[in-house]
Design a protein around this motif. Structure first.
Motif, PDB file in Angstrom:
ATOM      1  N   THR A  21      13.351  48.887  43.136  1.00 49.18           N
ATOM      2  CA  THR A  21      14.415  48.189  43.850  1.00 49.18           C
ATOM      3  C   THR A  21      15.667  48.192  42.979  1.00 49.18           C
ATOM      4  OG1 THR A  21      13.909  45.997  42.923  1.00 49.18           O
ATOM      5  CG2 THR A  21      12.727  46.662  44.926  1.00 49.18           C
ATOM      6  N   GLU A  22      16.808  48.059  43.637  1.00 45.78           N
ATOM      7  CA  GLU A  22      18.063  48.016  42.890  1.00 45.78           C
ATOM      8  C   GLU A  22      19.055  47.131  43.626  1.00 45.78           C
ATOM      9  OE1 GLU A  22      20.238  51.237  40.323  1.00 45.78           O
ATOM     10  OE2 GLU A  22      20.635  51.640  42.440  1.00 45.78           O
ATOM     11  N   PHE A  23      19.776  46.341  42.846  1.00 46.60           N
ATOM     12  CA  PHE A  23      20.828  45.500  43.403  1.00 46.60           C
ATOM     13  C   PHE A  23      22.091  45.724  42.583  1.00 46.60           C
ATOM     14  CE2 PHE A  23      23.092  41.316  43.667  1.00 46.60           C
ATOM     15  CZ  PHE A  23      23.486  41.457  45.001  1.00 46.60           C
ATOM     16  N   ILE A  24      23.191  46.058  43.291  1.00 50.74           N
ATOM     17  CA  ILE A  24      24.479  46.296  42.648  1.00 50.74           C
ATOM     18  C   ILE A  24      25.512  45.386  43.298  1.00 50.74           C
ATOM     19  CG2 ILE A  24      26.263  48.004  42.115  1.00 50.74           C
ATOM     20  CD1 ILE A  24      24.173  50.174  42.445  1.00 50.74           C
ATOM     21  N   ARG A  25      26.317  44.752  42.474  1.00 49.17           N
ATOM     22  CA  ARG A  25      27.372  43.893  42.992  1.00 49.17           C
ATOM     23  C   ARG A  25      28.653  44.143  42.218  1.00 49.17           C
ATOM     24  NH1 ARG A  25      28.196  39.341  46.069  1.00 49.17           N
ATOM     25  NH2 ARG A  25      29.880  37.957  45.410  1.00 49.17           N
ATOM     26  N   PHE A  26      29.741  44.289  42.976  1.00 49.73           N
ATOM     27  CA  PHE A  26      31.066  44.502  42.392  1.00 49.73           C
ATOM     28  C   PHE A  26      31.988  43.381  42.814  1.00 49.73           C
ATOM     29  CE2 PHE A  26      35.440  45.735  43.206  1.00 49.73           C
ATOM     30  CZ  PHE A  26      35.840  46.302  42.009  1.00 49.73           C
ATOM     31  N   THR A  27      32.762  42.845  41.880  1.00 51.07           N
ATOM     32  CA  THR A  27      33.830  41.904  42.180  1.00 51.07           C
ATOM     33  C   THR A  27      35.059  42.291  41.362  1.00 51.07           C
ATOM     34  OG1 THR A  27      33.091  40.369  40.456  1.00 51.07           O
ATOM     35  CG2 THR A  27      32.278  39.987  42.692  1.00 51.07           C
ATOM     36  N   GLY A  28      36.204  42.216  41.966  1.00 50.94           N
ATOM     37  CA  GLY A  28      37.427  42.569  41.254  1.00 50.94           C
ATOM     38  C   GLY A  28      38.605  41.782  41.779  1.00 50.94           C
ATOM     39  N   SER A  29      39.585  41.581  40.938  1.00 52.70           N
ATOM     40  CA  SER A  29      40.800  40.890  41.354  1.00 52.70           C
ATOM     41  C   SER A  29      41.954  41.377  40.494  1.00 52.70           C
ATOM     42  CB  SER A  29      40.657  39.368  41.221  1.00 52.70           C
ATOM     43  OG  SER A  29      40.474  39.007  39.861  1.00 52.70           O
ATOM     44  N   SER A  30      43.162  41.235  41.009  1.00 53.37           N
ATOM     45  CA  SER A  30      44.346  41.645  40.265  1.00 53.37           C
ATOM     46  C   SER A  30      45.514  40.763  40.662  1.00 53.37           C
ATOM     47  CB  SER A  30      44.687  43.116  40.535  1.00 53.37           C
ATOM     48  OG  SER A  30      45.033  43.314  41.898  1.00 53.37           O
ATOM     49  N   ILE A  31      46.480  40.707  39.791  1.00 55.21           N
ATOM     50  CA  ILE A  31      47.699  39.958  40.046  1.00 55.21           C
ATOM     51  C   ILE A  31      48.864  40.789  39.529  1.00 55.21           C
ATOM     52  CG2 ILE A  31      47.595  38.681  37.856  1.00 55.21           C
ATOM     53  CD1 ILE A  31      48.730  36.258  39.431  1.00 55.21           C
ATOM     54  N   ASN A  32      49.979  40.776  40.263  1.00 53.75           N
ATOM     55  CA  ASN A  32      51.106  41.610  39.866  1.00 53.75           C
ATOM     56  C   ASN A  32      52.405  40.857  40.085  1.00 53.75           C
ATOM     57  OD1 ASN A  32      52.339  42.506  42.677  1.00 53.75           O
ATOM     58  ND2 ASN A  32      50.119  42.683  42.860  1.00 53.75           N
ATOM     59  N   ALA A  33      53.401  41.279  39.357  1.00 54.13           N
ATOM     60  CA  ALA A  33      54.728  40.657  39.473  1.00 54.13           C
ATOM     61  C   ALA A  33      55.786  41.676  39.099  1.00 54.13           C
ATOM     62  CB  ALA A  33      54.829  39.431  38.572  1.00 54.13           C
ATOM     63  N   SER A  34      57.002  41.447  39.615  1.00 60.51           N
ATOM     64  CA  SER A  34      58.111  42.338  39.317  1.00 60.51           C
ATOM     65  C   SER A  34      59.408  41.545  39.325  1.00 60.51           C
ATOM     66  CB  SER A  34      58.178  43.461  40.357  1.00 60.51           C
ATOM     67  OG  SER A  34      59.308  44.279  40.149  1.00 60.51           O
ATOM     68  N   ARG A  35      60.300  41.900  38.416  1.00 62.31           N
ATOM     69  CA  ARG A  35      61.650  41.343  38.410  1.00 62.31           C
ATOM     70  C   ARG A  35      62.651  42.434  38.062  1.00 62.31           C
ATOM     71  NH1 ARG A  35      61.937  35.226  35.839  1.00 62.31           N
ATOM     72  NH2 ARG A  35      60.394  34.271  37.206  1.00 62.31           N
ATOM     73  N   ALA A  36      63.876  42.221  38.487  1.00 64.20           N
ATOM     74  CA  ALA A  36      64.948  43.174  38.239  1.00 64.20           C
ATOM     75  C   ALA A  36      66.115  42.478  37.541  1.00 64.20           C
ATOM     76  CB  ALA A  36      65.417  43.804  39.545  1.00 64.20           C
ATOM     77  N   ARG A  37      67.097  43.290  37.173  1.00 63.10           N
ATOM     78  CA  ARG A  37      68.348  42.805  36.576  1.00 63.10           C
ATOM     79  C   ARG A  37      68.096  42.005  35.304  1.00 63.10           C
ATOM     80  NH1 ARG A  37      69.120  42.553  42.181  1.00 63.10           N
ATOM     81  NH2 ARG A  37      70.753  43.986  42.868  1.00 63.10           N
ATOM     82  N   PHE A  38      67.486  42.670  34.319  1.00 63.45           N
ATOM     83  CA  PHE A  38      67.294  42.066  33.004  1.00 63.45           C
ATOM     84  C   PHE A  38      68.604  42.154  32.229  1.00 63.45           C
ATOM     85  CE2 PHE A  38      63.058  42.566  34.373  1.00 63.45           C
ATOM     86  CZ  PHE A  38      62.224  41.786  33.581  1.00 63.45           C
ATOM     87  N   GLU A  39      69.036  41.026  31.681  1.00 71.14           N
ATOM     88  CA  GLU A  39      70.289  41.006  30.934  1.00 71.14           C
ATOM     89  C   GLU A  39      70.173  41.814  29.651  1.00 71.14           C
ATOM     90  OE1 GLU A  39      73.559  37.764  29.190  1.00 71.14           O
ATOM     91  OE2 GLU A  39      71.747  37.085  30.243  1.00 71.14           O
TER      92      GLU A  39
END
Length: 1010
Positions: A529-547
């Motif tokens: 028997t075999e059991f496989i489980r995947f979990t994943g998450s991500s977070i992203n951000a962006s900004r413009a006009r850096f002084e």
């Protein structure tokens, strides 16, 4: 191979010597015995031995997996014996998944990679190691950029979805292999047919690669240090026009365009401020690579260990080193026998990869592509007296730019400076990975015939991607009001960053039985028997006009805060539960029968098809063991194999493709996509017939296979009628694709009387690919230059067929007799009128090439003599086409880009040429997708040559305990034979828009064993 020195003979004497492999590495535990006598001994950790023998006696030296040697005692000592690996060891145990089998008992299509030969390629990942080694396995480097993906296709492309094989590394599944150091690999086996791969069910349709890493051996601790360093240079670049040639062609293009007024390029030739830049030469530099690996292994009879650490770094061939790849890895493999029935162990790898991706495939910002297009009249750097010059941005941008409204810009196409693009690229991707397993194995019965094994594997990844887009270039007056005065590139500057992690655990439990009855009946069975489980998450951000855009300020919080904030996050998961079983019965070593069955329940399947069932059966007949074959002393092995079965492909399925999705519409929720509760895996049925032959004491081997691989229920996105609403396409199972072909492998290994040992291994595979079915609502699938349609290969190129060049107006009138007032001019491309109506339109398009090769092959040559060893690999493909979009935009485009020197032969009057049209700023027919740009991308490439020398026996008495020192020099991609005019025929993109080319490399290294 025997090296001797003088020694006075006597009736009974002590004979000493040393046993090594073909690379000079000592073989500890080799058996040395007097033929027909009772004297017997084994070699120590240094491979040395001492035995009593009379003059004239014969010593038999043997070692598992190597050809035995017989040596006459002639009064000479010490003796150095070089043992050669068996070309085919029928008793070799091959890892084929959850279990292992003797090679002679395998009736499926399983190919093993000769790691001793393959690892002489000094490359960073196992994909490149596999290239050219196995018949029916096509390995291509998508680009030459460090760290870019490697494409591996086993028995062709079977679906429009994922065609990537499954990798099993020490019993743990993975879809990635770049984190594995090739020097850590003990064995690599490719499971090609349904019988061999059926134990992996819904994940095995594209084939399975089973990788086993090296383990420690009991005895003295051994240290192995391997280091190499080298350089890379670009090769086979096209020759571009210089400034004089370029301006002459632009003047000709203006004259051919029918414009009125003075030709603006006529006066350009007298300018003194024009550069003469070879942009390809300016962009590419010498790259460097280096690798160091230290391995320690040893242990007791109860506990064995292997510890390995390595570092690899490659700086690419583009200037400024913003195309680097680095990998740091550590491996710990430990196995222990807690008692005579219980064994436990762990295989654990920690790795850190970091790469600086560059636009390597013609994708934005197109560094390679712009190096081809940029006019030579422009310099790399501005003159400091230029009012737009700055020390932080010294690069030229717009042609001769002095301010908004400069009319000279229109004379030269507004390309980008590729050197500047390379300089301002700041993109880093990194991954920290923990990968490995822990296991326990218990012998339920004392005779060890029944075993229980539990294995728990983990694949944990932490990913980070960060890209800063620095503003540069000339101010062209465009952009938002807030960005006035900024350069046109990356306007405004911006930072994109995302972080994510994913975790996959695999837990399988198996019960295995292996027993021989009555000397003739053998059973090898396994259930699990075999059991496989995947979990994943991500977070992203962006900004413009850096002084401030210096490195210390490149963080999200330091960007603009008004309308410049973007952020997001996602998560996903999937699971797979499986039941599986396999059984092999062998009668008298002659008749083989194997049956497999796997049942998979996947969270990706629709609720009406949660379970998939994947059976297979194979049979073998070892003809050479029949009584009627016993007089054929020249034939050592002859086996016939037949197999059939079914495999699945769940990788093409998204995690939630079967669900109905909703979106907000004001205060209501409406359907965004209708789900499909009947959605299921893509299913591949394979039939295989094979023949294995061993001749001349198995020094000469031959394997042949014929296969049919039929994939059905291919996932297709089907658009619904407008009456269903504004919804995205629903995914359904509908398509069918068939692959078929022959595979041949041959090998010969021998030693001459002069002590020269050599081997030759070659493989060749043919392939036909055709689409058998799509969906009534989807008669074909179109790409920019391709079409997938029933009766053709997947992604076959589709367009017009060039039929020469119009030489005069009479020819135009005759050919386009159905066209009123044709716009074509003499010198334009003539296209074949397939339906004969005198009109060139969509009805005259047809299939003009295939991106799938008809033939793949590889040749490995190796030899050794008195400490010297040589390895050579030739690899290639044939019958493959590639759409060369770079050719289209260079030599056929109607904009004032640069050209290659091929355009010097363009049409310039009746009878001048019938292949290259006139240069023009108006359409000369080049805007159409046509056979002009579909080129034969067949190639033969000398992938690798390595020459080494092992000091071997010279080091026996060194005080540092050095057993062997081997120095070597290696060359890669030394030459390529091809008619393809793009930068690299090995590119895997359907449209080659300017691919980062493979480089020619020269490496030097040393391997020290303590």
């Amino acid at each position: 191979m025997i090296a001797t020195s003088g020694f006075s003979s006597s009736a009974q004497q002590s004979v000493s010597g040393r046993v090594v492999d073909e690379q000079g590495v000592p073989l500890a535990g080799a058996t040395v015995e007097v033929k027909g006598g009772s004297e017997k001994t084994s070699t120590d950790d240094r491979g040395t031995f001492s035995i009593s023998a009379s003059s004239g006696a014969v010593l038999v030296v043997s070692y598992v997996g190597y050809h035995a040697q017989e040596i006459a005692v002639t009064g000479q000592t010490p003796i150095e014996v070089v043992l050669l690996p068996l070309a085919t060891d029928l008793d070799e145990v091959v890892v084929v998944g959850y279990t292992s089998q003797r090679r002679t008992d395998i009736s499926g299509a399983v190919a093993s990679v000769d790691m001793a030969v393959a690892t002489k390629r000094r490359v960073p990942d196992i994909g490149q190691v596999l290239q050219g080694q196995v018949a029916g396995v096509q390995v291509s480097q998508s680009t030459g950029a460090p760290g870019d993906p490697i494409d591996i296709r086993i028995r062709g492309v079977g679906t429009i979805g994922s065609n990537d094989p499954l990798y099993i590394i020490d019993g743990v599944p993975s879809t990635n292999f770049t984190f594995i150091n090739p020097q850590d690999i003990e064995s690599m086996n490719v499971l090609k047919d349904a019988s061999a791969a059926a134990m992996y069910g819904a994940r095995a349709a594209a084939g399975v690669v089973v990788i086993t890493t090296k383990q420690g051996q009991s005895g003295k601790t051994l240290l192995d240090l391997n280091y190499f360093n080298g350089v890379q240079r670009v090769a086979n670049l096209p020759t571009m026009l210089n400034t004089a040639q370029y301006l002459a062609k632009l003047e000709e293009a203006w004259n051919n365009s029918g414009y009125s007024g003075t030709n603006p390029y006529t006066g350009e030739t007298s300018r003194t401020d024009l550069a003469d830049t070879d942009w390809l030469d300016e962009l590419f530099e010498t790259g460097h690579s280096q690798s160091v690996q230290l391995t320690a292994s040893g242990g007791t009879e109860k506990t064995r260990f292997l510890l390995a650490g390595g570092y690899y770094r490659q700086n690419g061939i583009v200037v400024f080193d913003n195309d680097k790849y680095e990998r740091l890895n550590f491996r710990s493999n430990i196995n222990s026998d807690l008692n005579d029935r219980l064994r436990v162990g762990t295989n654990l790898q920690l790795s850190y990869e970091q790469r600086n991706p560059l636009s390597s495939r013609g994708d934005a910002p197109g560094i390679i592509r712009h190096a081809l297009l940029r006019p030579p009249v422009l310099a790399v750097y501005k003159d400091p007296s230029d009012p737009t010059y700055s020390a932080s941005n010294p690069f030229t941008d717009l042609p001769f730019y002095q301010g908004v409204g400069n009319d000279q810009r229109s004379r030269y196409e507004l390309t980008s400076n590729p050197v500047a693009l390379a300089y301002f690229t700041d993109h880093t991707r990194s991954q920290f990975k923990t990968f490995g397993n822990v296991f326990a194995e218990f012998d339920i019965l004392r005779d060890k015939s029944l075993k229980f094994r539990s294995n728990f594997g983990v694949d944990l990844n932490f990913n980070h991607n960060k890209a800063f887009y620095r503003n540069f270039g000339d101010d062209d007056g465009g952009g938002n009001e807030a960005d006035k005065g900024l350069g046109r590139q990356n306007r405004p500057n911006a930072l994109n960053e995302d972080r994510g992690n994913d975790f996959t655990f695999t837990w399988n439990n198996t019960l295995g039985y292996d027993k021989t009855f009555g000397g003739k009946h053998s059973v090898n069975a396994l259930a699990g028997t075999e059991f496989i489980r995947f979990t994943g998450s991500s977070i992203n951000a962006s900004r413009a006009r850096f002084e401030f855009d210096d490195a210390p300020f490149r963080y999200i919080d330091l960007g603009g805060t008004e309308l410049d904030l973007w952020n997001g996050g996602l998560g996903s998961e999937w699971a797979l539960f499986s039941l599986f079983g396999t059984a092999t019965y062998v009668y008298d070593g002659r008749y083989l029968l194997t049956a497999n069955l796997r049942a998979d329940a996947s969270s990706r399947f629709g609720q009406n098809n949660k379970w998939g069932y994947f059976p297979s059966v194979s049979a073998g007949w070892v003809i050479s063991r029949e009584a009627f074959m016993q007089d054929a002393s020249w034939l050592n092995h002859l086996k016939l194999r037949l197999s059939t079965g079914s495999l699945g492909n769940q990788a093409s399925l998204g995690n939630y493709d079967y669900l109905t999705l909703y979106r907000r519409d004001g205060e209501n929720f409406v359907v965004a996509r209708y789900g499909n509760p009947d959605l299921r895996w893509e299913s591949t049925t394979q039939h295989n017939a094979g023949l294995d032959i061993g001749l001349l004491d198995n020094r000469l081997t031959f394997t042949a296979d014929y296969f049919i691989k039929h994939t059905k229920d291919i996932l297709l996105p089907i658009s619904l009628p407008r009456i269903a609403g504004d919804v995205d396409p629903t995914v359904v199972n509908a398509g069918e694709v068939r692959n078929a072909g022959f595979e041949f492998s041959a090998g010969y290994r021998s030693t001459t009387s002069g002590g020269f040992s050599y081997s030759v291994n070659a493989n060749l595979a043919t392939l036909t690919n055709d689409v058998r079915n799509l969906h009534p609502n989807l008669p074909y699938i179109s790409g920019p230059a391709s079409r997938t349609q029933v009766g053709t290969a997947l992604n076959a190129y589709y367009g017009f067929v060039q039929d020469g060049i119009y030489q005069n107006t009479g020819e135009i009138a005759q050919h386009l007799h159905g066209t009123a007032n044709p716009s074509a001019q003499p010198g334009d491309i003539r296209f074949r009128d397939l339906n004969g109506d005198g009109v060139i339109n969509d009805l005259d398009r047809t299939f003009i090439g295939s991106p799938i090769p008809d033939l793949t092959y590889g040749i490995n040559l190796s030899g050794a003599w008195k400490g010297f060893d040589l390895a050579l690999l030739v690899q290639g493909v044939s019958g493959i086409d590639r759409y060369n979009d770079a050719k289209k935009i260079l030599d056929y485009d109607t904009r004032p880009f640069n050209y290659t020197t091929a355009v010097l032969g363009s049409w310039n009057g009746e009878g001048s040429t019938n292949s290259i049209p006139r240069v023009s700023f108006t359409d000369n027919g080049s805007s159409r997708i046509s056979s002009i740009y579909v080129e034969d991308a067949s190639y033969l490439r000398l992938k690798n040559v390595e020459l080494g020398y092992s000091f071997g026996g010279m080091l026996q008495q060194t005080r540092w305990g050095v057993q062997n020192i081997r120095i070597y020099a290696s060359g890669q991609n030394l030459f390529t034979l091809t008619d393809y005019t793009g930068l690299d025929p090995e590119s895997t993109d359907l449209m080659d828009m300017g691919t980062y080319p493979l480089s020619r490399a020269f490496l030097f290294g040393i391997n020290i064993t303590f």
